[in-house]
Design an enzyme around this catalytic site. Structure first.
Site, PDB file in Angstrom:
ATOM      1  N   ASP A 243      -0.708 -11.392   1.616  1.00  0.00           N
ATOM      2  CA  ASP A 243      -0.475 -10.602   2.823  1.00  0.00           C
ATOM      3  C   ASP A 243      -1.565  -9.580   3.125  1.00  0.00           C
ATOM      4  O   ASP A 243      -1.707  -9.145   4.256  1.00  0.00           O
ATOM      5  CB  ASP A 243       0.869  -9.861   2.707  1.00  0.00           C
ATOM      6  CG  ASP A 243       2.050 -10.816   2.664  1.00  0.00           C
ATOM      7  OD1 ASP A 243       1.941 -11.916   3.243  1.00  0.00           O
ATOM      8  OD2 ASP A 243       3.065 -10.466   2.034  1.00  0.00           O
ATOM      9  N   ASP A 267      -1.268  -5.320   5.288  1.00  0.00           N
ATOM     10  CA  ASP A 267       0.191  -5.313   5.172  1.00  0.00           C
ATOM     11  C   ASP A 267       0.649  -3.966   4.606  1.00  0.00           C
ATOM     12  O   ASP A 267       0.578  -2.957   5.284  1.00  0.00           O
ATOM     13  CB  ASP A 267       0.655  -6.491   4.322  1.00  0.00           C
ATOM     14  CG  ASP A 267       2.155  -6.695   4.384  1.00  0.00           C
ATOM     15  OD1 ASP A 267       2.726  -6.494   5.469  1.00  0.00           O
ATOM     16  OD2 ASP A 267       2.769  -7.043   3.365  1.00  0.00           O
ATOM     17  N   ASP A 271       3.562  -2.447  -2.459  1.00  0.00           N
ATOM     18  CA  ASP A 271       4.794  -3.229  -2.352  1.00  0.00           C
ATOM     19  C   ASP A 271       5.264  -3.593  -3.756  1.00  0.00           C
ATOM     20  O   ASP A 271       4.471  -4.091  -4.564  1.00  0.00           O
ATOM     21  CB  ASP A 271       4.571  -4.521  -1.562  1.00  0.00           C
ATOM     22  CG  ASP A 271       4.502  -4.297  -0.054  1.00  0.00           C
ATOM     23  OD1 ASP A 271       4.415  -3.125   0.366  1.00  0.00           O
ATOM     24  OD2 ASP A 271       4.511  -5.291   0.696  1.00  0.00           O
ATOM     25  N   ARG A 323       7.919   3.835   6.433  1.00  0.00           N
ATOM     26  CA  ARG A 323       8.085   3.279   5.076  1.00  0.00           C
ATOM     27  C   ARG A 323       7.398   4.132   4.012  1.00  0.00           C
ATOM     28  O   ARG A 323       6.450   3.710   3.381  1.00  0.00           O
ATOM     29  CB  ARG A 323       7.570   1.842   5.009  1.00  0.00           C
ATOM     30  CG  ARG A 323       8.336   0.874   5.862  1.00  0.00           C
ATOM     31  CD  ARG A 323       7.935  -0.567   5.546  1.00  0.00           C
ATOM     32  NE  ARG A 323       8.732  -1.526   6.302  1.00  0.00           N
ATOM     33  CZ  ARG A 323       8.672  -2.843   6.153  1.00  0.00           C
ATOM     34  NH1 ARG A 323       7.858  -3.362   5.244  1.00  0.00           N
ATOM     35  NH2 ARG A 323       9.421  -3.641   6.881  1.00  0.00           N
TER      36      ARG A 323
END
Length: 488
Positions: A243, A267, A271, A323
């Site tokens: 990603d 991205d 993560d 986020r």
């Protein structure tokens, strides 16, 4: 005046004693790169995160998280019993940041680099990285062959089977052709050099354990893949498209991401998905990005129910949108961070995560419709009102507000508590050094140097650069029975 002068002399004496120790032992080891191991060609495929929902156990690395619940129990036990494990205040700089106060004031930090592994906090506190291995010095910024990496490159270092503490010989910009797939028990330590991983692929931590990423600039990461990439001396495989995350944590445990500057990737910046747990993300500086941190693969992926992650002492800075983090399932401790920018929201979640926000500073944007810190993503109010989200001791500025929910179950918050929160009034000091540290060894002279040279006016015999972690450099000159400190 006399008392002030005496106090200054005492401080000078303490400082010089440490510097003299550094000077008298100036034989820094320069270790050669690890010998290139015999490469056994295999063809087992390695695929992107979205392809692993039904992966068979035989494909898992031996260090994969087989039981996230057990890892969660181990970290919880270690957290409860760790108060006497080390005295974090011994080298205290007075910042209140327990990580930095553990090592940053050691004048011999370069000789004691692996001490960092004993300074972790939060759910990832037991990540030892390459503490028990050799040093590996990266000398080559190239990445010409992701299948057969050249010794001396970062890729060659991270794929080795043995524990390694990886450092850099000089400043470098590393543009990776494909994902940098890490093996277990590795530390990437960028201190003392200006190291950028940029404009290509970035870091993948997949099915491994005990990894520390420290002191890097990671930015402008791009999607890569559909290529063969080596992940260990004995294995390489086909990678589908990645990603473009700065750091992707996938099915891994005991991971610590500390003091990095991250921005502007395709991205996410960090993560953590697919059963990853025992994670600390600390002292980082995040800027210029949309979806900053994702914790949890999907609402339907149940292995993330045992995820535990600590988000501590970070600065969420300019150009961020959302986020910080966005959570699914699991238990998340958001503590003593400085939120100075967001456009949509700061903390979001779905699938009933437990979120424990303590001692943070939230500065809301000017937009009157974006003052709320929290967001329940694609979930009706009747459903999320039972989720355990709380705010304790947070400082709300410019109209910021946190919407709590849940009955406040003590057991749930106990699993989302990983360290004692400091007062939100200390956040500015605690996060002042967030990001990759400027611990540069640069010969700079200032007015203080000129004044001291006039005072002592004796020939210089030797000269030694002494670098502090207050973003300034200090030069200690050893003269005939006298030390002169040149501030820059």
């Amino acid at each position: 005046m006399a008392l002030n002068t005496l106090f200054s002399l005492l401080l000078l004496f303490a400082f010089v004693a440490g510097a003299l120790s550094t000077i008298q032992n100036d034989k820094s080891p320069i270790l050669s790169a690890v010998e290139k191991g015999k490469l056994e060609e295999t063809s087992r495929n390695s695929t992107a995160p979205e392809m692993f929902e039904g992966i068979e156990e035989e494909y898992f690395n031996e260090h994969a998280v087989d039981d996230p619940e057990e890892v969660a129990r181990m970290v919880e036990m270690a957290t409860r019993n760790s108060t006497e494990r080390r005295k974090l205040g011994f080298f205290s700089c007075g910042t209140g940041n327990p990580i930095d106060d553990c090592w940053r004031c050691d004048p011999n930090w370069q000789r004691n680099r692996r001490r960092l592994a004993d300074c972790g906090i939060g759910f990832g506190r037991n990540a030892i990285g390459g503490r028990d291995g050799r040093y590996y010095v990266v000398t080559d910024a190239g990445d010409d062959n992701p299948v057969n990496p050249k010794p001396g490159t970062l890729r060659h270092a991270v794929i080795q089977d043995e524990p390694l503490w990886i450092v850099f010989k000089r400043d470098m910009v590393i543009t990776l052709k494909q994902e940098l797939i890490m093996n277990s028990f590795k530390t990437i330590d960028g201190r003392g050099a200006n190291v950028h991983i940029a404009n290509g692929a970035c870091i993948t931590i997949q099915f491994v354990t005990n990894v520390i990423i420290h002191g890097l600039h990671i930015h402008d990461c791009k999607p890569t893949g559909n290529a063969m990439v080596r992940s260990s001396p004995s294995h390489y495989g086909w990678r589908t498209m990645a990603d473009g995350d700065a750091i992707s944590i996938f099915g891994s445990s005991h991971i610590w991401v500390d003091h990095n500057s991250l921005s502007n990737c395709a991205d996410g910046l960090v993560d953590a998905v697919m059963g990853s747990t025992a994670i600390t993300i600390s002292n980082n500086y995040f800027t210029h990005h949309n979806e900053v941190i994702l914790l949890g693969h999907s609402d339907s992926y149940m292995r993330d129910k045992s995820m535990q992650a600590t988000i501590a002492f970070n600065h969420f800075g300019e150009g961020l949108i959302q986020r910080m983090p966005r959570c699914r399932h699991g238990y998340f401790h958001v503590v003593n961070n400085d939120y100075t920018h967001w456009e949509m929201y700061a903390i979001g979640g779905s699938a009933e995560p437990t979120i424990n926000s303590q001692g943070n500073r939230y500065l809301a944007p000017v937009n009157p419709f974006a003052k709320e810190v929290t967001k329940r993503v694609d979930t009706a109010a009747g459903k999320w009102k039972s989720w355990n989200w709380r705010s304790e001791g947070d400082l709300m500025l410019n109209g910021a507000y946190f919407t709590p929910s849940g009955a406040g179950a003590s057991a749930s918050y106990a699993r989302a508590s990983s360290l004692g929160a400091k007062s939100s009034s200390m956040v500015g000091s605690i996060t002042s050094g967030a990001g990759a540290l400027g611990c540069r060894q640069t010969l700079l002279f200032g007015t203080g140097a000129e004044a001291l040279s006039k005072i002592f006016s004796v020939p210089v015999l030797t000269e030694k650069i002494y670098t502090t972690f207050l973003r300034v450099s200090i030069i200690v000159r050893v003269q005939q029975g006298t030390f002169v400190i040149d501030d820059a």
